[in-house]
Write a protein that holds these residues in place. Structure first.
Motif, PDB file in Angstrom:
ATOM      1  N   ARG A  71      34.036 -65.285 -14.642  1.00 55.15           N
ATOM      2  CA  ARG A  71      33.220 -65.670 -13.490  1.00 55.15           C
ATOM      3  C   ARG A  71      32.163 -64.583 -13.208  1.00 55.15           C
ATOM      4  NH1 ARG A  71      34.587 -69.633 -10.395  1.00 55.15           N
ATOM      5  NH2 ARG A  71      36.764 -69.527 -11.110  1.00 55.15           N
ATOM      6  N   ARG A  72      32.546 -63.311 -13.417  1.00 51.85           N
ATOM      7  CA  ARG A  72      31.618 -62.207 -13.162  1.00 51.85           C
ATOM      8  C   ARG A  72      30.443 -62.247 -14.130  1.00 51.85           C
ATOM      9  NH1 ARG A  72      31.496 -56.817 -14.821  1.00 51.85           N
ATOM     10  NH2 ARG A  72      30.541 -55.381 -13.303  1.00 51.85           N
ATOM     11  N   ASP A  73      30.723 -62.548 -15.430  1.00 50.05           N
ATOM     12  CA  ASP A  73      29.627 -62.659 -16.419  1.00 50.05           C
ATOM     13  C   ASP A  73      28.634 -63.731 -15.998  1.00 50.05           C
ATOM     14  OD1 ASP A  73      30.595 -60.713 -18.143  1.00 50.05           O
ATOM     15  OD2 ASP A  73      31.850 -62.149 -19.246  1.00 50.05           O
ATOM     16  N   LEU A  74      29.158 -64.869 -15.573  1.00 50.35           N
ATOM     17  CA  LEU A  74      28.295 -65.989 -15.206  1.00 50.35           C
ATOM     18  C   LEU A  74      27.467 -65.652 -13.969  1.00 50.35           C
ATOM     19  CD1 LEU A  74      27.860 -68.744 -16.510  1.00 50.35           C
ATOM     20  CD2 LEU A  74      29.400 -69.730 -14.826  1.00 50.35           C
ATOM     21  N   GLU A  75      28.064 -64.938 -13.012  1.00 48.90           N
ATOM     22  CA  GLU A  75      27.336 -64.564 -11.801  1.00 48.90           C
ATOM     23  C   GLU A  75      26.223 -63.566 -12.113  1.00 48.90           C
ATOM     24  OE1 GLU A  75      30.445 -63.209  -9.267  1.00 48.90           O
ATOM     25  OE2 GLU A  75      30.943 -65.235  -8.552  1.00 48.90           O
ATOM     26  N   ARG A  76      26.462 -62.673 -13.085  1.00 49.33           N
ATOM     27  CA  ARG A  76      25.396 -61.740 -13.515  1.00 49.33           C
ATOM     28  C   ARG A  76      24.188 -62.501 -14.038  1.00 49.33           C
ATOM     29  NH1 ARG A  76      27.773 -58.600 -18.109  1.00 49.33           N
ATOM     30  NH2 ARG A  76      25.604 -57.909 -18.335  1.00 49.33           N
ATOM     31  N   LEU A  77      24.456 -63.498 -14.900  1.00 46.59           N
ATOM     32  CA  LEU A  77      23.366 -64.289 -15.458  1.00 46.59           C
ATOM     33  C   LEU A  77      22.631 -65.043 -14.346  1.00 46.59           C
ATOM     34  CD1 LEU A  77      21.747 -65.653 -17.697  1.00 46.59           C
ATOM     35  CD2 LEU A  77      23.653 -67.235 -18.042  1.00 46.59           C
ATOM     36  N   GLU A  78      23.397 -65.653 -13.456  1.00 44.04           N
ATOM     37  CA  GLU A  78      22.783 -66.436 -12.386  1.00 44.04           C
ATOM     38  C   GLU A  78      21.946 -65.547 -11.465  1.00 44.04           C
ATOM     39  OE1 GLU A  78      24.088 -70.125  -9.528  1.00 44.04           O
ATOM     40  OE2 GLU A  78      25.563 -68.581 -10.010  1.00 44.04           O
ATOM     41  N   LYS A  79      22.383 -64.309 -11.221  1.00 42.69           N
ATOM     42  CA  LYS A  79      21.650 -63.392 -10.342  1.00 42.69           C
ATOM     43  C   LYS A  79      20.263 -63.097 -10.909  1.00 42.69           C
ATOM     44  CE  LYS A  79      21.481 -60.484  -6.818  1.00 42.69           C
ATOM     45  NZ  LYS A  79      20.126 -59.941  -6.991  1.00 42.69           N
ATOM     46  N   HIS A  80      20.184 -62.848 -12.211  1.00 40.37           N
ATOM     47  CA  HIS A  80      18.885 -62.613 -12.849  1.00 40.37           C
ATOM     48  C   HIS A  80      17.956 -63.813 -12.655  1.00 40.37           C
ATOM     49  CE1 HIS A  80      19.335 -58.762 -14.880  1.00 40.37           C
ATOM     50  NE2 HIS A  80      20.564 -59.118 -15.289  1.00 40.37           N
ATOM     51  N   LEU A  81      18.508 -64.996 -12.817  1.00 41.59           N
ATOM     52  CA  LEU A  81      17.683 -66.199 -12.719  1.00 41.59           C
ATOM     53  C   LEU A  81      17.214 -66.429 -11.290  1.00 41.59           C
ATOM     54  CD1 LEU A  81      19.720 -68.555 -15.083  1.00 41.59           C
ATOM     55  CD2 LEU A  81      17.679 -67.221 -15.619  1.00 41.59           C
ATOM     56  N   TYR A  90      17.730 -63.714 -19.990  1.00 41.96           N
ATOM     57  CA  TYR A  90      17.960 -64.049 -21.391  1.00 41.96           C
ATOM     58  C   TYR A  90      18.711 -62.933 -22.100  1.00 41.96           C
ATOM     59  CZ  TYR A  90      17.301 -65.659 -26.145  1.00 41.96           C
ATOM     60  OH  TYR A  90      17.534 -66.084 -27.433  1.00 41.96           O
ATOM     61  N   ALA A  91      18.370 -61.674 -21.753  1.00 41.21           N
ATOM     62  CA  ALA A  91      19.085 -60.540 -22.353  1.00 41.21           C
ATOM     63  C   ALA A  91      20.563 -60.583 -21.973  1.00 41.21           C
ATOM     64  CB  ALA A  91      18.442 -59.226 -21.891  1.00 41.21           C
ATOM     65  N   THR A  92      20.833 -60.899 -20.713  1.00 34.89           N
ATOM     66  CA  THR A  92      22.223 -61.023 -20.275  1.00 34.89           C
ATOM     67  C   THR A  92      22.932 -62.138 -21.037  1.00 34.89           C
ATOM     68  OG1 THR A  92      21.653 -60.202 -18.078  1.00 34.89           O
ATOM     69  CG2 THR A  92      23.714 -61.442 -18.274  1.00 34.89           C
ATOM     70  N   TRP A  93      22.225 -63.250 -21.248  1.00 29.83           N
ATOM     71  CA  TRP A  93      22.814 -64.370 -22.005  1.00 29.83           C
ATOM     72  C   TRP A  93      23.192 -63.933 -23.413  1.00 29.83           C
ATOM     73  CZ3 TRP A  93      25.290 -68.646 -22.293  1.00 29.83           C
ATOM     74  CH2 TRP A  93      25.275 -69.391 -23.484  1.00 29.83           C
ATOM     75  N   LEU A  94      22.280 -63.188 -24.073  1.00 35.01           N
ATOM     76  CA  LEU A  94      22.589 -62.728 -25.421  1.00 35.01           C
ATOM     77  C   LEU A  94      23.820 -61.832 -25.421  1.00 35.01           C
ATOM     78  CD1 LEU A  94      19.038 -61.894 -26.870  1.00 35.01           C
ATOM     79  CD2 LEU A  94      20.474 -63.877 -27.362  1.00 35.01           C
ATOM     80  N   GLU A  95      23.945 -61.035 -24.376  1.00 33.93           N
ATOM     81  CA  GLU A  95      25.087 -60.122 -24.290  1.00 33.93           C
ATOM     82  C   GLU A  95      26.400 -60.879 -24.083  1.00 33.93           C
ATOM     83  OE1 GLU A  95      26.990 -56.933 -21.163  1.00 33.93           O
ATOM     84  OE2 GLU A  95      24.834 -57.342 -21.060  1.00 33.93           O
ATOM     85  N   ILE A  96      26.398 -61.793 -23.113  1.00 31.73           N
ATOM     86  CA  ILE A  96      27.668 -62.442 -22.770  1.00 31.73           C
ATOM     87  C   ILE A  96      28.028 -63.578 -23.718  1.00 31.73           C
ATOM     88  CG2 ILE A  96      27.378 -61.860 -20.326  1.00 31.73           C
ATOM     89  CD1 ILE A  96      26.550 -64.718 -19.789  1.00 31.73           C
ATOM     90  N   SER A  97      27.084 -64.021 -24.537  1.00 30.90           N
ATOM     91  CA  SER A  97      27.394 -65.102 -25.496  1.00 30.90           C
ATOM     92  C   SER A  97      27.602 -64.564 -26.894  1.00 30.90           C
ATOM     93  CB  SER A  97      26.267 -66.140 -25.513  1.00 30.90           C
ATOM     94  OG  SER A  97      25.056 -65.551 -25.993  1.00 30.90           O
ATOM     95  N   GLY A  98      27.655 -63.237 -27.009  1.00 28.56           N
ATOM     96  CA  GLY A  98      27.832 -62.618 -28.320  1.00 28.56           C
ATOM     97  C   GLY A  98      29.209 -62.876 -28.891  1.00 28.56           C
ATOM     98  N   PRO A  99      29.434 -62.382 -30.104  1.00 29.76           N
ATOM     99  CA  PRO A  99      30.713 -62.649 -30.809  1.00 29.76           C
ATOM    100  C   PRO A  99      31.950 -62.215 -30.035  1.00 29.76           C
ATOM    101  CG  PRO A  99      29.078 -61.713 -32.299  1.00 29.76           C
ATOM    102  CD  PRO A  99      28.485 -61.620 -30.923  1.00 29.76           C
ATOM    103  N   ARG A 100      31.834 -61.122 -29.270  1.00 37.88           N
ATOM    104  CA  ARG A 100      33.043 -60.643 -28.589  1.00 37.88           C
ATOM    105  C   ARG A 100      33.503 -61.589 -27.479  1.00 37.88           C
ATOM    106  NH1 ARG A 100      32.830 -57.959 -23.744  1.00 37.88           N
ATOM    107  NH2 ARG A 100      30.779 -57.655 -22.783  1.00 37.88           N
TER     108      ARG A 100
END
Length: 729
Positions: A71-81, A90-100
């Protein structure tokens, strides 16, 4: 997590969904959870009849994403938007959607795919609006393709991207790949797990996915065409825009749209594009392309043009329609096909306007179309039917065939011979038969059957027997049609022993009897015997039929009963019903439908009620045909209360009659001058969104409904509906 803020990132300071232009509509942005989204949710049942495919919009994707976000990852992305920081988002998206973040064990903090999709849609909106200003950001189309590969795409995202590309006037070459992706999404991703189909009995079954599923989804979307956010309308407009860049997926969609009966008309498309602020030039272009596609569909899909011409009973009006179609073909640059010309040729022949038919035939020739033998044969068949009104027509058509350079084949000769014998012109028919042989062609079994059919129709039994003997000497074998034709004539002439001998001869020749044989023999036994046949003999005959190839099951008995009732042989049908039950076979919904139809024809309401009691007592599930027969039958007899009870019972079972049946009901009630009840039926059709209150037509069935209503009581019924504010047509 709080409700999603549906912010749209644009270069100006004001968000699009709060602008004065949108407030004029009194609506939220189409991607907002609003009245539009509620309207876009398909009803559980569509008025198309059953079985049908349940609406497939807004179902979760069949595939699940492997992405594991907290939930925290998603809120970070939403805050930028929300802060209008598109590059940071978009940078946050690349980070949180990465392989890990993929393929790890789920936790209680993990959010669902359905929670992720609205947020990435905000990112997609930003890439659409602001993306071109940032070179480091990918194109919106590329980002959406990534979402699809991750199983995070949805209808709304495709609608958003396609609509924006059309709004911006992007070239067809740029839009076509996005449309391809949308089609793949519907065909492969969205419905991979199978489609749920509701059966007649009310259960569900799962079927594999193919192109039909795309059709089902579009059907649901177009049925809700009042919703400006319907994905189906966006796909249709995109399809029109990219017609010149046809890909394989595009051709699949074209075939889908060809079989779809309710494409949005020009009026709706105009409103839809105005709602989404399309440029006027684009609106005009797409409406013109919609008209062109509609024309292409009309002349390509078998049966459509035939249904249109069937409405014209006046030669002058039909000629006007033909001329307008020729003008449209020239305007659109789409040539008429041989089948199109032949529809009009046959229509004018049936109206006994031979000169106009020949004129159209010549138009076809001038268009560079060389008629195939099938077209010549159709012309001969119609000329044969017109012999009672125009005796010279058949010879005139034959002369035209010869002078055009066509060498008649066996089929053309057989058609001409059959027409002469059916008109009781046996002498001429025999001469033509000899002419055929003199031309070097040997008569076939079909030729002999044509001669027998005509001779026996006019009770020339001796000539028929002689013809059959000659054919046998010539080595022409008899087939099942030959035997059935002779059996019918022998039984009609009360020559029962000869009929039995012929059955035995047929069996010896290795030709198996069929249901037509069984019905023919049974009908002949009952109608032509001086006394009612003994049931034991009837059973013996059925056993004999079963031994020579006629199976004894519910379908067979139902078909035999139908054939007997078509000849009004009620006693024979009753006995067959009794024999069927004695064998432990239960009447089906189809069996009851046939007998109830006969009872309505007789005006036997008591008989209908008794049959319905049997249906209930035997727990026979009512299928669409049985419901339709009951509704139309009661309407034809003016039994309004019973009609209402049938429709109420259907509502309880979540079954709906198609609009064509509503038209039949309206027509029947009108014949009984039950105009108040007609208005109630119209209200019901309006409530179910089967028709539009403004009279706009999405399908031929709607056109027929409005025409029926307009003609009723010299238009007074329609005037009353207008006065009540129910329609504006």
């Amino acid at each position: 997590m709080p409700p999603q803020s549906r912010l749209v990132l644009v270069s100006g300071q004001r968000s699009f969904h709060t602008s004065p232009r949108w407030r004029e509509f009194g609506e939220a942005y189409p991607n907002t959870p609003s009245a539009l989204d509620v309207a876009a949710t398909p009803p559980e049942e569509l008025p198309q009849g059953v079985p049908h495919t349940r609406p497939l919009f807004n179902l979760p994707s069949a595939r699940q994403s492997s992405l594991r976000l907290s939930r925290r990852d998603l809120e970070r992305l939403e805050k930028h938007l929300e802060d209008r920081d598109l590059p940071g988002g978009y940078a946050t998206w690349l980070e949180i959607s990465g392989p890990r973040h993929g393929n790890i064990e789920p936790t209680s903090e993990q959010v669902t795919d359905e929670a992720i999709k609205p947020v990435v849609e905000l990112l997609l909106e930003g890439l659409i609006e602001e993306g071109p200003q940032h070179r480091e950001l990918p194109p919106a189309a590329e980002f959406l393709e990534t979402l699809r590969s991750m199983a995070l795409a949805n209808d709304s995202q495709y609608r958003l991207l396609l609509t924006s590309m059309l709004q911006q006037g992007k070239s067809p070459e740029l839009v076509a790949p996005v449309l391809d992706s949308a089609i793949q999404y519907y065909k492969e991703d969205h419905f991979k797990a199978g489609a749920r189909r509701q059966t007649v009995e009310g259960g569900e079954e799962t079927s594999d996915i193919d192109r039909d599923m795309l059709w089902s989804s579009l059907r649901s979307g177009f049925w809700l065409s009042h919703s400006p956010s319907a994905i189906a309308s966006t796909i249709y407009l995109t399809f029109l825009h990219t017609m010149e860049v046809a890909t394989q997926h595009h051709r699949d969609l074209e075939r889908t749209l060809f079989v779809f009966p309710q494409l949005p008309n020009a009026t709706f498309l105009g409103k839809y594009m105005a709602h989404h602020y399309f440029e006027e030039e684009m609106q005009i272009r797409l409406v013109k392309l919609a008209e062109k596609f509609g024309f292409k569909k009309l002349i390509t899909v078998p049966g459509l043009l035939q249904r249109e011409t069937d409405q014209y009973k006046d030669g002058a009006r039909l000629k006007d329609y033909y001329d307008s179609l020729r003008t449209q073909a020239e305007s659109f640059g789409i040539p008429l096909l041989e089948e199109n010309f032949m529809v009009f040729v046959m229509a004018f022949m049936s109206l006994a306007e031979r000169e106009v038919a020949i004129e159209i035939w010549n138009d076809m020739a001038r268009s560079g179309i060389l008629p195939r033998p099938r077209s010549w044969n159709m012309l001969l068949v119609e000329a044969g039917r017109l012999q009672d009104r125009d005796r010279s027509c058949l010879q005139a058509v034959w002369k035209t065939i010869i002078t055009s350079g066509v060498v008649p084949d066996v089929i053309l000769w057989t058609t001409r011979i059959h027409a002469l014998f059916m008109a009781d012109r046996a002498k001429e028919g025999m001469k033509v038969l000899k002419d055929m042989q003199n031309s070097g062609l040997k008569p076939t079994t079909a030729t002999i059957n044509a001669v027998l059919d005509g001779l026996l129709k006019h009770q020339h039994m001796d000539e028929a027997k002689e013809t059959l003997q000659v054919a046998t000497r010539m080595g022409i074998k008899s087939d099942l049609t030959t035997y059935n034709t002779m059996l019918r004539a022998l039984l009609r002439s009360k020559k029962f022993n000869e009929a039995i001998s012929l059955l035995q001869e047929m069996q010896a020749a290795g030709i198996n009897a069929d249901i037509v044989t069984a019905t023919t023999v049974l009908d002949g036994m009952y109608k032509n015997s001086p006394t009612k046949p003994d049931l034991a003999k009837v059973k013996s005959l059925l056993e004999y039929m079963e031994a020579v190839g006629v199976p004894a099951n519910e379908v067979t008995f139902t078909t035999i009963i139908e054939g007997l009732l078509e000849t009004r042989n009620e006693q024979a049908a009753q006995d067959i019903w009794e024999i069927m039950e004695s064998k432990g076979l239960k009447p089906t919904s189809a069996t009851y439908t046939i007998v109830i139809r006969y009872a309505f024809w007789k005006g036997d309401l008591l008989g209908v009620e008794k049959l319905l009691q049997q249906v209930e007592a035997n727990h026979v599930p009512k299928d669409q045909k049985l419901w339709t027969r009951l509704a139309v039958g009661y309407a034809q007899m003016g039994e309004v209360e019973r009609l209402r009870s049938v429709m109420a019972a259907m509502e309880e079972e979540k079954k709906t009659l198609p609009l064509s049946v509503y038209t039949s009901i309206v027509r029947a009630l009108g014949r009984e001058n039950l105009y108040d009840d007609v208005k109630e039926v119209v209200k019901d059709a309006l409530e179910k969104d089967m028709i539009s209150s403004d009279g706009s037509v999405r399908a031929p069935a709607e056109r027929m409904f409005w025409q029926t209503l307009e003609e009723m009581a010299e238009g007074t019924v329609l005037m009353d509906l207008k006065a009540q504010g129910l329609v504006t047509v």
